[in-house]
Structures are given as structure tokens and as C-alpha cells.
Motif scaffolding. Structure first.
Motif, PDB file in Angstrom:
ATOM      1  N   ALA A  50       0.916  -1.198  -0.104  1.00  8.55           N
ATOM      2  CA  ALA A  50      -0.166   0.097   0.128  1.00  8.55           C
ATOM      3  C   ALA A  50       1.098   1.255   0.077  1.00  8.55           C
ATOM      4  O   ALA A  50       1.977   1.167   0.328  1.00  8.55           O
ATOM      5  CB  ALA A  50      -0.809   0.066   1.277  1.00  8.55           C
ATOM      6  N   PHE A  51       0.374   2.531  -0.277  1.00 11.78           N
ATOM      7  CA  PHE A  51       0.989   3.619  -0.371  1.00 11.78           C
ATOM      8  C   PHE A  51       1.490   4.389   0.766  1.00 11.78           C
ATOM      9  O   PHE A  51       2.294   5.219   1.100  1.00 11.78           O
ATOM     10  CB  PHE A  51       0.684   4.738  -1.356  1.00 11.78           C
ATOM     11  CG  PHE A  51      -0.713   5.539  -0.868  1.00 11.78           C
ATOM     12  CD1 PHE A  51      -0.300   6.514   0.011  1.00 11.78           C
ATOM     13  CD2 PHE A  51      -1.773   5.323  -1.431  1.00 11.78           C
ATOM     14  CE1 PHE A  51      -1.308   7.372   0.301  1.00 11.78           C
ATOM     15  CE2 PHE A  51      -2.960   5.817  -0.778  1.00 11.78           C
ATOM     16  CZ  PHE A  51      -2.618   7.203  -0.124  1.00 11.78           C
ATOM     17  N   ASP A  91      -4.797   0.996   0.081  1.00 11.74           N
ATOM     18  CA  ASP A  91      -4.859   1.601  -1.261  1.00 11.74           C
ATOM     19  C   ASP A  91      -3.300   1.491  -1.859  1.00 11.74           C
ATOM     20  O   ASP A  91      -2.480   1.917  -1.083  1.00 11.74           O
ATOM     21  CB  ASP A  91      -5.184   3.052  -0.842  1.00 11.74           C
ATOM     22  CG  ASP A  91      -5.473   3.750  -1.950  1.00 11.74           C
ATOM     23  OD1 ASP A  91      -5.178   3.349  -3.160  1.00 11.74           O
ATOM     24  OD2 ASP A  91      -6.027   4.863  -1.976  1.00 11.74           O
ATOM     25  N   ILE A  92      -3.338   0.670  -2.811  1.00 15.50           N
ATOM     26  CA  ILE A  92      -1.851   0.743  -3.460  1.00 15.50           C
ATOM     27  C   ILE A  92      -1.661   1.834  -4.638  1.00 15.50           C
ATOM     28  O   ILE A  92      -0.901   1.628  -5.338  1.00 15.50           O
ATOM     29  CB  ILE A  92      -1.940  -0.749  -4.326  1.00 15.50           C
ATOM     30  CG1 ILE A  92      -2.853  -0.928  -5.339  1.00 15.50           C
ATOM     31  CG2 ILE A  92      -2.129  -1.921  -2.931  1.00 15.50           C
ATOM     32  CD1 ILE A  92      -2.806  -2.254  -6.165  1.00 15.50           C
ATOM     33  N   ARG A  93      -2.633   2.743  -4.871  1.00 16.96           N
ATOM     34  CA  ARG A  93      -2.570   3.811  -5.980  1.00 16.96           C
ATOM     35  C   ARG A  93      -1.245   4.304  -5.693  1.00 16.96           C
ATOM     36  O   ARG A  93      -0.760   5.032  -4.898  1.00 16.96           O
ATOM     37  CB  ARG A  93      -3.724   4.712  -5.985  1.00 16.96           C
ATOM     38  CG  ARG A  93      -4.950   4.027  -6.473  1.00 16.96           C
ATOM     39  CD  ARG A  93      -6.162   5.170  -6.346  1.00 16.96           C
ATOM     40  NE  ARG A  93      -6.213   5.662  -4.854  1.00 16.96           N
ATOM     41  CZ  ARG A  93      -6.943   6.585  -4.794  1.00 16.96           C
ATOM     42  NH1 ARG A  93      -7.467   7.302  -5.709  1.00 16.96           N
ATOM     43  NH2 ARG A  93      -7.210   6.944  -3.434  1.00 16.96           N
ATOM     44  N   ASP A  94      -0.236   4.502  -7.005  1.00 14.20           N
ATOM     45  CA  ASP A  94       1.186   5.193  -7.069  1.00 14.20           C
ATOM     46  C   ASP A  94       2.181   4.656  -5.925  1.00 14.20           C
ATOM     47  O   ASP A  94       2.743   5.519  -5.661  1.00 14.20           O
ATOM     48  CB  ASP A  94       0.807   6.511  -7.198  1.00 14.20           C
ATOM     49  CG  ASP A  94      -0.107   7.009  -8.414  1.00 14.20           C
ATOM     50  OD1 ASP A  94      -0.047   6.383  -9.532  1.00 14.20           O
ATOM     51  OD2 ASP A  94      -0.981   7.802  -8.111  1.00 14.20           O
ATOM     52  N   SER A  95       1.856   3.416  -5.291  1.00 19.99           N
ATOM     53  CA  SER A  95       2.906   3.006  -4.474  1.00 19.99           C
ATOM     54  C   SER A  95       4.202   2.574  -5.143  1.00 19.99           C
ATOM     55  O   SER A  95       4.282   2.026  -6.007  1.00 19.99           O
ATOM     56  CB  SER A  95       2.172   1.722  -3.588  1.00 19.99           C
ATOM     57  OG  SER A  95       3.101   1.102  -3.128  1.00 19.99           O
ATOM     58  N   LEU A  96       5.124   3.230  -4.615  1.00 25.76           N
ATOM     59  CA  LEU A  96       6.626   3.010  -4.984  1.00 25.76           C
ATOM     60  C   LEU A  96       6.983   1.874  -4.625  1.00 25.76           C
ATOM     61  O   LEU A  96       8.034   1.387  -4.972  1.00 25.76           O
ATOM     62  CB  LEU A  96       7.546   4.145  -4.076  1.00 25.76           C
ATOM     63  CG  LEU A  96       7.113   5.750  -4.757  1.00 25.76           C
ATOM     64  CD1 LEU A  96       8.148   6.408  -4.094  1.00 25.76           C
ATOM     65  CD2 LEU A  96       7.398   5.604  -6.268  1.00 25.76           C
ATOM     66  N   GLU A 135      -0.731  -6.417   4.595  1.00 28.20           N
ATOM     67  CA  GLU A 135      -1.436  -6.678   5.469  1.00 28.20           C
ATOM     68  C   GLU A 135      -2.870  -6.395   5.165  1.00 28.20           C
ATOM     69  O   GLU A 135      -3.798  -6.960   5.875  1.00 28.20           O
ATOM     70  CB  GLU A 135      -1.134  -6.053   6.861  1.00 28.20           C
ATOM     71  CG  GLU A 135       0.216  -6.348   7.505  1.00 28.20           C
ATOM     72  CD  GLU A 135       0.193  -7.879   7.828  1.00 28.20           C
ATOM     73  OE1 GLU A 135      -0.240  -8.267   8.736  1.00 28.20           O
ATOM     74  OE2 GLU A 135       0.958  -8.658   7.100  1.00 28.20           O
ATOM     75  N   PHE A 136      -3.140  -5.555   4.202  1.00 28.32           N
ATOM     76  CA  PHE A 136      -4.408  -4.950   3.972  1.00 28.32           C
ATOM     77  C   PHE A 136      -4.717  -5.061   2.476  1.00 28.32           C
ATOM     78  O   PHE A 136      -5.798  -5.445   2.142  1.00 28.32           O
ATOM     79  CB  PHE A 136      -4.612  -3.635   4.537  1.00 28.32           C
ATOM     80  CG  PHE A 136      -4.248  -3.624   5.757  1.00 28.32           C
ATOM     81  CD1 PHE A 136      -5.330  -3.465   6.919  1.00 28.32           C
ATOM     82  CD2 PHE A 136      -3.139  -2.989   6.453  1.00 28.32           C
ATOM     83  CE1 PHE A 136      -5.074  -3.269   8.160  1.00 28.32           C
ATOM     84  CE2 PHE A 136      -2.889  -2.802   7.431  1.00 28.32           C
ATOM     85  CZ  PHE A 136      -4.071  -3.024   8.693  1.00 28.32           C
ATOM     86  N   ALA A 137      -3.912  -4.755   1.559  1.00 27.46           N
ATOM     87  CA  ALA A 137      -4.126  -4.751   0.113  1.00 27.46           C
ATOM     88  C   ALA A 137      -3.986  -6.142  -0.211  1.00 27.46           C
ATOM     89  O   ALA A 137      -3.618  -7.052   0.461  1.00 27.46           O
ATOM     90  CB  ALA A 137      -3.264  -4.258  -0.583  1.00 27.46           C
ATOM     91  N   LYS A 138      -5.006  -6.644  -1.073  1.00 26.67           N
ATOM     92  CA  LYS A 138      -5.215  -8.180  -1.460  1.00 26.67           C
ATOM     93  C   LYS A 138      -4.651  -8.371  -2.890  1.00 26.67           C
ATOM     94  O   LYS A 138      -5.098  -7.510  -3.991  1.00 26.67           O
ATOM     95  CB  LYS A 138      -6.719  -8.486  -1.398  1.00 26.67           C
ATOM     96  CG  LYS A 138      -7.325  -8.421  -0.037  1.00 26.67           C
ATOM     97  CD  LYS A 138      -6.462  -8.845   1.004  1.00 26.67           C
ATOM     98  CE  LYS A 138      -7.255  -8.709   2.588  1.00 26.67           C
ATOM     99  NZ  LYS A 138      -6.172  -9.336   3.545  1.00 26.67           N
ATOM    100  N   ASP A 139      -4.033  -9.310  -3.088  1.00 25.54           N
ATOM    101  CA  ASP A 139      -3.446  -9.726  -4.698  1.00 25.54           C
ATOM    102  C   ASP A 139      -3.446 -11.348  -4.556  1.00 25.54           C
ATOM    103  O   ASP A 139      -2.608 -11.724  -3.455  1.00 25.54           O
ATOM    104  CB  ASP A 139      -2.386  -8.958  -4.781  1.00 25.54           C
ATOM    105  CG  ASP A 139      -2.033  -9.028  -6.399  1.00 25.54           C
ATOM    106  OD1 ASP A 139      -1.606 -10.073  -6.652  1.00 25.54           O
ATOM    107  OD2 ASP A 139      -2.146  -8.322  -7.027  1.00 25.54           O
ATOM    108  N   PRO A 140      -3.713 -11.896  -5.321  1.00 29.72           N
ATOM    109  CA  PRO A 140      -3.388 -13.581  -5.558  1.00 29.72           C
ATOM    110  C   PRO A 140      -2.096 -13.820  -5.500  1.00 29.72           C
ATOM    111  O   PRO A 140      -1.571 -14.787  -4.857  1.00 29.72           O
ATOM    112  CB  PRO A 140      -4.086 -14.042  -6.546  1.00 29.72           C
ATOM    113  CG  PRO A 140      -4.482 -12.842  -7.648  1.00 29.72           C
ATOM    114  CD  PRO A 140      -4.482 -11.730  -6.485  1.00 29.72           C
TER     115      PRO A 140
END
Length: 408
Positions: free
Chosen positions: A315-316, A322-327, A347-352
Motif C-alpha cells: 500500500a502507499f 490503497d495501492i495507488r501510485d505505491s513506490l 497486511e491490507f491490500a489483496k492480491d493473489p
């Protein structure tokens, strides 16, 4: 024909990160709120009583508003006419050259213009290029009528809008005294204090705020790089600097300065100033260059094509999804370009493709903290795994006896 005004507020972009928390707080204050958004799938999620993203304290407000019938949902622009006040909370992106895409907001008003009338109050909450609000007023006024356009910028930390809307003062400005009066009366229902500015002052206040924060983070990141070049711990230096010394207290920790606002708003300000915002461009070079700097440091110690690197936190910012524009993603791409095997966890953003933090630690030669989620404070990482922790979030390292015996 007499218009039916059965809604107090219509939030345009009402299913998004800015619009939805605002809609919920107003509904909690007794307002009838129409959530207007074109993302029908997200609207169905909200109507079912579930938040589509992390927002602390939002779900009880959503449940209450739905139960009491204070929220209405629509993707039909004709319904915008039902509200006395419109609050525009849509994204205002920059293009591939980092210049503001002014047409996005203007095209929105062009598309909904036939459903508006001068009796409504139009409040722009999106971050805008200076003088955009007066441009909107001119566009609405082409067919006559006295329109009331206000600008009330959002200054909320991602994930904490429900709390901060009730705690932070609200800047209110407008293209007329009547617009300011109406906007101030509305926001007084939910905020503790109103700050009145001229509309150009308010537009710049939002851009200045985010640019200032971005520059502060860049200063810390540049100092971190200098400390690394000397081989010393920046966090120890910073702690000594701020301990009991108020004049250094505003120095933030080093770390990725990312997300959908800070860089974008800094570049909007640069575009407005004829690309002569030297400080802003320098900040961009430092902050966007930090992932590359970390990889260069690793290249001096490892053969990256033989190295497994785990990134904790995609996440950012901390403790949100929220992963938007995360470095962190930029860091992963640079590492993979140099041949490293890279693992992601959050811990929070979900991705397979993400793995659990414990599995990431077990499989990695190097662990880089991408964002300081609170859960990482309890994470124990073996001593033989190198940790790059700009934030100083990792508290415990474990001695790996088997590894130490193998080294003897």
C-alpha cells in the motif's frame, strides 16, 4: 416544471475515497445524500452495507445511513437535479507529461450541465489547477443565470476521513459571497471551524499543502541517502536531532512518499508556475529516485540475479489497503530488472500473488519495508536476513543458531 428537491446533497464521485466518507458523515449529520457514481459494481457493494475500501469508522455510519434511508444511489445523471447542493469529488489526474488534465473536470460539468440549474449550489472538492473554479463558473453561466460555485478543498489523510472531517477546520471559498455563505452553512454541520479564503487562495492552499509535505519527505529522504553513503543509521541521527529540540521536530522519517496526491499536486503547481518550481522538481527527483537508490545500494553487496528480495507493504501508506501510485511496485520492478527474485506481501491490500509476511521472511535473503504497517512491529526477522527498514518499524531480530553454526 417544478423540480423535486428531495435530496439535500448529491456527491458526484460519491463511491470514491474522497466522496464516500464525506457522504457518510453528512448522512450521519441528518442530511439526505444522493451518492452519484458511474462505478455500478462499487455502488452495489456500498448498498449491501460493505465499504469498498478501508476507511476507519465508516462501516457503522454506512449501516446507520442505510437503515434510516438517508442514502440514495444513482448512476443516472438526471438524478443530480434532485439535490439542492452538489459536491464534486472526482479525481483530477495529471497526464504522461505530469501536466494537469484540466479537461476531465470541465468535461464532467459539460456532460451534466443540462441537469443543473442556478438555484443549486455547486461545491468543488477536488484538487484543481488555480483559477479552475472561475472557469467552471464561466462555463455554467454561458446560458445566463446567477450560479453559485464554491471551492472547499479536501485535506484528509487516506483512511481517516470519518475522524478528521470532525476534527479539522474546513477551508471555504467561492466565486460569490452567496456561494461562500451556503457552503459555510453546509460544512458547519460536520466540521468544528470554518476558514474563509478567496477562491484562488483556497485553490493554492490545497496545492501548497501537498507540495510542502512532499518537499519535507524529500528532505528526509535526501538526508537518509547521505547517511547511507557514510555508513551510519539515519534513524539514530534523526532521533537525536528531534529529542527535546523543537526546531528539528518537523523532520519526518525517511520512506516512500507516494500515493495519488502528493506528487500529482506538486506537479500541478509546477505546471501552473511555468515549470519553474525548482524545489518541487528536486523533490520529485529525490522521492521517485529512492527505490533506485535502494537497489543501487544492494547491487554493491549482492549479485541480484542470485538474490531473493521480499517487500513488506505494498500500500502507499501504513495501515490502509490503497495501492495507488505505491513506490513499492516501482522498487519491485527495478529489482526484477536486475534479475532479483521478488516477493510481495501486505497486511491490507489483496492480491493473489502476495504471500504471508512470515513466508516472505522465510524465503528472502533481503527484506525491504515498503510501508510501516503496525503489524510489522511484532514481526521477528532472523539475523541472517538483511533488513532495509527506512521507517524503523522492525523491533526484533532473532538469532538463527542453525545459520550461525553453518557459518563456522
Amino acid at each position: 416544471m417544478t423540480l423535486q428537491r428531495d435530496q439535500d446533497i448529491c456527491v458526484i464521485g460519491g463511491a470514491g475515497h474522497v466522496g464516500l466518507p464525506l457522504a457518510l458523515v453528512f448522512a450521519n449529520a441528518g442530511q439526505r445524500v444522493l451518492v452519484y457514481d458511474l462505478n455500478r459494481a462499487t455502488m452495489e457493494t456500498i448498498k449491501s452495507g460493505r465499504m469498498p475500501f478501508m476507511e476507519y469508522g465508516a462501516e457503522p455510519l454506512l449501516a446507520s445511513a442505510l437503515q434510516e434511508g438517508r442514502l440514495t444511489f444513482s448512476s443516472d445523471a438526471r438524478d443530480i437535479a434532485r439535490a439542492r447542493t452538489l459536491i464534486v469529488a472526482v479525481g483530477t489526474p495529471v497526464d504522461e507529461y505530469l501536466n494537469p488534465k484540466l479537461r476531465a473536470l470541465l468535461d464532467l460539468f459539460g456532460n451534466i450541465r443540462r441537469h443543473l440549474d442556478p438555484d443549486q449550489t455547486v461545491i468543488i472538492r477536488s484538487t484543481v489547477f488555480p483559477r479552475t473554479c472561475r472557469h467552471v463558473l464561466r462555463s455554467l453561466s454561458q446560458d445566463g443565470g446567477v450560479w453559485h460555485v464554491a471551492y472547499c478543498p479536501e485535506r484528509i489523510a487516506q483512511g481517516y476521513a470519518v475522524r478528521e472531517l470532525k476534527e479539522l477546520p474546513q477551508i471555504v471559498s467561492g466565486c460569490s459571497e452567496e456561494a461562500v455563505k451556503r457552503a459555510a452553512a453546509l460544512f458547519s454541520l460536520i466540521v468544528p471551524h470554518i476558514i474563509r479564503l478567496e477562491i484562488e487562495e483556497a485553490e493554492l492552499a490545497k496545492l501548497f499543502t501537498n507540495a510542502w509535505r512532499y518537499i519535507q519527505f524529500a528532505a528526509a529522504n535526501q538526508l537518509y541517502m547521505i547517511a547511507e553513503s557514510v555508513g551510519v543509521d539515519f534513524n539514530r541521527i534523526r532521533k537525536a536531532m528531534v529529542d527535546g529540540y523543537g526546531r528539528a521536530a518537523s523532520l519526518p522519517s525517511a520512506g516512500f512518499a507516494a500515493g495519488p496526491c502528493l506528487l500529482k499536486d506538486t506537479m500541478q503547481l509546477a505546471a501552473f508556475n511555468g515549470t519553474a518550481f525548482t524545489l518541487g522538481h528536486a523533490a520529485m527527483g529525490i522521492n521517485e529516485g529512492l527505490p533506485g537508490f535502494l537497489v543501487d545500494c544492494l547491487k554493491r553487496r549482492y549479485k541480484l540475479d542470485e538474490t531473493r528480495v521480499g517487500i513488506l507493504g505494498m500500500a502507499f501508506k501504513a495501515d490502509i489497503d490503497d495501492i495507488r501510485d505505491s513506490l513499492s511496485y516501482k522498487l519491485g520492478k527495478v529489482l526484477r530488472f536486475h534479475g532479483a527474485q521478488v516477493y510481495y506481501s501486505d497486511e491490507f491490500a489483496k492480491d493473489p500473488t502476495f504471500i504471508q509476511k512470515e513466508q516472505l521472511v522465510e524465503q528472502s535473503d533481503v527484506v525491504i519495508i515498503g510501508v510501516p504497517h503496525s503489524a510489522y512491529r511484532a514481526l521477528v526477522i532472523p539475523e541472517h536476513v538483511e533488513v532495509i527498514d527506512l521507517w524503523g518499524v522492525i523491533q526484533t531480530r532473532a538469532r538463527d543458531e542453525a545459520h550461525h553454526l553453518a557459518e563456522r
